[in-house]
Motif scaffolding. Structure first.
Motif, PDB file in Angstrom:
ATOM      1  N   LEU A  81       2.220   5.535 -11.467  1.00 46.36           N
ATOM      2  CA  LEU A  81       2.203   4.343  -9.814  1.00 46.36           C
ATOM      3  C   LEU A  81       3.444   3.787 -11.501  1.00 46.36           C
ATOM      4  CD1 LEU A  81       2.466   3.193  -7.912  1.00 46.36           C
ATOM      5  CD2 LEU A  81       0.754   1.686  -8.348  1.00 46.36           C
ATOM      6  N   TYR A  82       3.557   3.560 -12.473  1.00 44.06           N
ATOM      7  CA  TYR A  82       4.276   2.633 -13.602  1.00 44.06           C
ATOM      8  C   TYR A  82       4.832   3.787 -13.512  1.00 44.06           C
ATOM      9  CZ  TYR A  82       6.303  -0.801 -16.649  1.00 44.06           C
ATOM     10  OH  TYR A  82       6.650  -1.126 -17.467  1.00 44.06           O
ATOM     11  N   LEU A  83       4.991   4.544 -13.630  1.00 40.30           N
ATOM     12  CA  LEU A  83       5.688   5.510 -14.954  1.00 40.30           C
ATOM     13  C   LEU A  83       6.966   5.920 -13.235  1.00 40.30           C
ATOM     14  CD1 LEU A  83       4.402   8.058 -16.518  1.00 40.30           C
ATOM     15  CD2 LEU A  83       6.150   6.840 -17.443  1.00 40.30           C
ATOM     16  N   TYR A  84       6.498   6.302 -12.522  1.00 44.57           N
ATOM     17  CA  TYR A  84       7.140   6.860 -11.168  1.00 44.57           C
ATOM     18  C   TYR A  84       7.953   5.939 -10.223  1.00 44.57           C
ATOM     19  CZ  TYR A  84       4.836  11.192 -12.086  1.00 44.57           C
ATOM     20  OH  TYR A  84       4.313  11.993 -13.221  1.00 44.57           O
ATOM     21  N   HIS A  85       7.596   4.872 -10.136  1.00 44.69           N
ATOM     22  CA  HIS A  85       7.877   3.986  -8.955  1.00 44.69           C
ATOM     23  C   HIS A  85       9.673   3.478  -9.148  1.00 44.69           C
ATOM     24  CE1 HIS A  85       7.218   0.114 -12.140  1.00 44.69           C
ATOM     25  NE2 HIS A  85       7.835  -0.485 -11.310  1.00 44.69           N
TER      26      HIS A  85
ATOM     27  N   LEU B 107      16.921   4.666  -6.818  1.00 45.98           N
ATOM     28  CA  LEU B 107      17.429   5.490  -5.684  1.00 45.98           C
ATOM     29  C   LEU B 107      17.375   4.632  -4.674  1.00 45.98           C
ATOM     30  CD1 LEU B 107      16.609   8.755  -7.828  1.00 45.98           C
ATOM     31  CD2 LEU B 107      18.515   7.436  -7.929  1.00 45.98           C
ATOM     32  N   ALA B 108      16.182   4.152  -4.908  1.00 48.28           N
ATOM     33  CA  ALA B 108      15.817   4.081  -2.812  1.00 48.28           C
ATOM     34  C   ALA B 108      16.768   2.339  -2.137  1.00 48.28           C
ATOM     35  CB  ALA B 108      14.630   3.950  -2.190  1.00 48.28           C
ATOM     36  N   THR B 109      16.534   1.249  -3.130  1.00 49.17           N
ATOM     37  CA  THR B 109      17.189   0.102  -3.307  1.00 49.17           C
ATOM     38  C   THR B 109      18.518   0.725  -3.647  1.00 49.17           C
ATOM     39  OG1 THR B 109      16.376  -0.078  -5.508  1.00 49.17           O
ATOM     40  CG2 THR B 109      15.183  -0.519  -3.299  1.00 49.17           C
ATOM     41  N   HIS B 110      19.749   1.225  -4.697  1.00 48.75           N
ATOM     42  CA  HIS B 110      21.036   0.985  -5.087  1.00 48.75           C
ATOM     43  C   HIS B 110      21.522   1.789  -4.670  1.00 48.75           C
ATOM     44  CE1 HIS B 110      19.342  -2.483  -6.920  1.00 48.75           C
ATOM     45  NE2 HIS B 110      18.405  -1.837  -7.505  1.00 48.75           N
ATOM     46  N   GLN B 111      21.467   3.108  -4.499  1.00 48.38           N
ATOM     47  CA  GLN B 111      21.920   4.647  -4.174  1.00 48.38           C
ATOM     48  C   GLN B 111      21.787   5.086  -2.361  1.00 48.38           C
ATOM     49  OE1 GLN B 111      24.029   6.515  -6.379  1.00 48.38           O
ATOM     50  NE2 GLN B 111      22.938   4.634  -7.856  1.00 48.38           N
TER      51      GLN B 111
ATOM     52  N   GLY C 282      20.565   1.769   6.242  1.00 50.40           N
ATOM     53  CA  GLY C 282      18.908   0.922   7.036  1.00 50.40           C
ATOM     54  C   GLY C 282      19.331  -0.829   6.380  1.00 50.40           C
ATOM     55  N   PRO C 283      18.278  -1.379   6.613  1.00 49.70           N
ATOM     56  CA  PRO C 283      18.224  -2.623   5.944  1.00 49.70           C
ATOM     57  C   PRO C 283      17.387  -2.509   4.497  1.00 49.70           C
ATOM     58  CG  PRO C 283      16.628  -2.128   7.897  1.00 49.70           C
ATOM     59  CD  PRO C 283      17.351  -1.205   7.508  1.00 49.70           C
ATOM     60  N   ASP C 284      17.454  -3.230   3.693  1.00 46.99           N
ATOM     61  CA  ASP C 284      17.190  -3.359   2.239  1.00 46.99           C
ATOM     62  C   ASP C 284      15.790  -3.175   2.311  1.00 46.99           C
ATOM     63  OD1 ASP C 284      19.754  -3.655   1.152  1.00 46.99           O
ATOM     64  OD2 ASP C 284      19.174  -5.901   0.513  1.00 46.99           O
ATOM     65  N   TRP C 285      14.560  -3.436   2.665  1.00 48.89           N
ATOM     66  CA  TRP C 285      12.869  -3.996   2.716  1.00 48.89           C
ATOM     67  C   TRP C 285      13.281  -2.340   3.349  1.00 48.89           C
ATOM     68  CZ3 TRP C 285      10.728  -2.600   7.894  1.00 48.89           C
ATOM     69  CH2 TRP C 285      11.502  -2.817   8.909  1.00 48.89           C
ATOM     70  N   LEU C 286      13.595  -1.624   4.350  1.00 52.23           N
ATOM     71  CA  LEU C 286      13.534  -0.865   4.817  1.00 52.23           C
ATOM     72  C   LEU C 286      13.351   0.744   3.915  1.00 52.23           C
ATOM     73  CD1 LEU C 286      12.296   1.776   7.314  1.00 52.23           C
ATOM     74  CD2 LEU C 286      14.520   1.269   8.011  1.00 52.23           C
ATOM     75  N   ARG C 287      14.788   0.219   2.929  1.00 49.93           N
ATOM     76  CA  ARG C 287      14.671   1.241   2.039  1.00 49.93           C
ATOM     77  C   ARG C 287      13.821   1.051   0.423  1.00 49.93           C
ATOM     78  NH1 ARG C 287      19.841   0.347  -0.709  1.00 49.93           N
ATOM     79  NH2 ARG C 287      20.109  -1.090   1.262  1.00 49.93           N
ATOM     80  N   ALA C 288      13.100   0.112   0.827  1.00 53.04           N
ATOM     81  CA  ALA C 288      12.194  -0.165  -0.238  1.00 53.04           C
ATOM     82  C   ALA C 288      11.220   0.057   0.049  1.00 53.04           C
ATOM     83  CB  ALA C 288      11.964  -2.028  -1.065  1.00 53.04           C
ATOM     84  N   CYS C 289      10.268  -0.137   1.424  1.00 53.53           N
ATOM     85  CA  CYS C 289       9.161   0.315   1.951  1.00 53.53           C
ATOM     86  C   CYS C 289       9.540   1.961   1.856  1.00 53.53           C
ATOM     87  CB  CYS C 289       9.352  -0.072   2.759  1.00 53.53           C
ATOM     88  SG  CYS C 289       8.520  -0.979   3.022  1.00 53.53           S
ATOM     89  N   ALA C 290      10.310   3.014   2.069  1.00 51.84           N
ATOM     90  CA  ALA C 290      10.619   4.130   1.917  1.00 51.84           C
ATOM     91  C   ALA C 290      10.304   4.579   0.462  1.00 51.84           C
ATOM     92  CB  ALA C 290      12.073   4.690   2.459  1.00 51.84           C
ATOM     93  N   GLY C 291      10.376   3.887  -0.652  1.00 55.54           N
ATOM     94  CA  GLY C 291      10.733   4.322  -2.315  1.00 55.54           C
ATOM     95  C   GLY C 291       9.054   3.975  -2.359  1.00 55.54           C
ATOM     96  N   LEU C 292       8.531   2.738  -1.438  1.00 59.26           N
ATOM     97  CA  LEU C 292       7.585   3.126  -2.392  1.00 59.26           C
ATOM     98  C   LEU C 292       6.027   3.695  -1.878  1.00 59.26           C
ATOM     99  CD1 LEU C 292       4.755   0.711  -3.498  1.00 59.26           C
ATOM    100  CD2 LEU C 292       4.780   0.017  -1.388  1.00 59.26           C
TER     101      LEU C 292
END
Length: 375
Positions: free
Chosen positions: A287-291, A297-301, A305-315
């Motif tokens: 979890l630490y390595l991959y997150h 990539l999800a939040t900056h590339q 969609g909104p920031d929270w949605l991209r962050a949740c998709a990344g999670l």
């Protein structure tokens, strides 16, 4: 630790897994970049304390059981435990760097991470896109490399004075080369951030040498108070920098929590033994390595969609990758590690214990005849 301070029979301590799970969760939420979040630096302190405590306990038990520490076998076990998932992470990050046009920034960071010098790489001002979080792994690996040798030399009176001189000389050189950190990036790279590892190691030594049986109840209550304080600190949307942060208030709180769990009669870990937290704790390394590269990539590339949605998709993507990595990358090497490089007694016990624990080497197990820390 004497037998009077140990719970009778064999018991699994899920509390330490849950504690690791909380730390991993704090770091992940911190990196989701959703504004004021949680204290990710305190989560790192928790990881460091647990590493120092578990590794030192393992080394002390091996010496008490066999009369020596097999350094070669110890290092091989570390490689089999840590390197496969790290290689996958660095290779994947390099590919993603090439796809996103950041190959030059990622390649050097990947090499530094694989060589466990990411903290020096960052300290010297080099970019570490997608792999900035590997500074903690480098500091921890340097501990894995030097601490067992230090213990072996300390157990030999003939080398004790030489060791003391070497430590003083090394500290003097480090003070000249690595100045007191004056920024967040310097704090990440500084060995001062690794001080909580020392707290955990000292706790392991203390619990091995002294009888804590009479102090079991006070330590349990103290651990409960420390648990609440640590949760408050992990939930705080700020982090400590400078002397206070470097020496780890959260690290000291974690020491009290671990002491409370380790001396409790039931060994269940109380509020830390939540099934979700234990599940996350056993997979916390992946979890630490991959997150971080996935969330980066999800939040900056991505820009849809909104920031929270991209962050949740990344999670969600991170959790899927963690499940597959644990099953198909980490477990095969964990089985190899336990089968080929564990002691006969540890292997036999591991086969029984891990029947229901997926052969996770970070799961602490208590034996009546002594501590067995399967890390």
């Amino acid at each position: 630790m004497t037998d009077s301070a140990r719970a009778p029979g064999a018991a699994h301590w899920p509390g330490l897994d849950g504690l690791r799970g909380v730390a991993a969760l704090a770091v992940v939420v911190f990196h989701m970049s959703l504004g004021p979040a949680v204290n990710g630096f305190a989560g790192v302190d928790v990881f460091f304390v647990l590493s120092g405590f578990l590794i030192t306990s393992l080394l002390l038990r091996e010496r008490a059981t066999t009369g020596r520490v097999a350094l070669g076998r110890f290092y091989l076990r570390r490689v089999l435990r840590l390197y496969p998932a790290l290689v996958v992470t660095c290779v994947t990050a390099s590919v993603l760097g090439a796809v996103t046009g950041k190959s030059a920034e990622v390649t050097g960071a990947a090499v530094a991470a694989l060589a466990y010098v990411a903290n020096w790489w960052i300290y010297l001002g080099h970019p570490a896109a997608l792999l900035e979080h590997t500074w903690t792994l480098s500091i921890e690996e340097h501990f894995y490399l030097l601490w067992p040798i230090t213990l072996v030399l300390m157990w030999s009176r003939r080398h004790a004075l030489r060791l003391l001189g070497a430590i003083i000389a090394t500290a003097a050189v480090a003070a000249l080369v690595f100045r007191w950190p004056d920024s967040i990036d310097a704090v990440r790279a500084s060995y001062l951030r690794g001080v909580p590892i020392v707290w955990g190691s000292l706790l392991a030594i203390a619990m091995r040498r002294w009888d804590f049986g009479r102090a079991r109840r006070p330590l349990s209550w103290l651990g409960l108070v420390a648990s609440v304080s640590l949760l408050a600190l992990l939930s705080a949307p700020w982090h400590l920098v400078g002397a206070t942060g470097a020496f780890g208030v959260s690290g000291l709180l974690t020491v009290l929590v671990v002491a409370g769990i380790a001396t409790s009669s039931g060994g269940e870990g109380g509020l830390w033994a939540n099934r979700v937290l234990v599940w996350l704790g056993r997979r916390s390394y992946g979890l630490y390595l991959y997150h971080f590269p996935i969330l980066s990539l999800a939040t900056h590339q991505l820009h849809a969609g909104p920031d929270w949605l991209r962050a949740c998709a990344g999670l969600v993507t991170t959790l899927v990758v963690v499940v597959f990595s644990y099953r198909f990358v980490e477990l095969p090497f964990l089985r190899l590690k336990d089968r080929r490089f564990g002691s006969s007694r540890s292997s036999a016990e591991g086969a029984r214990t891990n029947k229901h624990q997926d052969l996770d080497p970070d799961t602490p197990v208590l034996r009546q005849s002594g501590h067995t820390w399967r890390r």
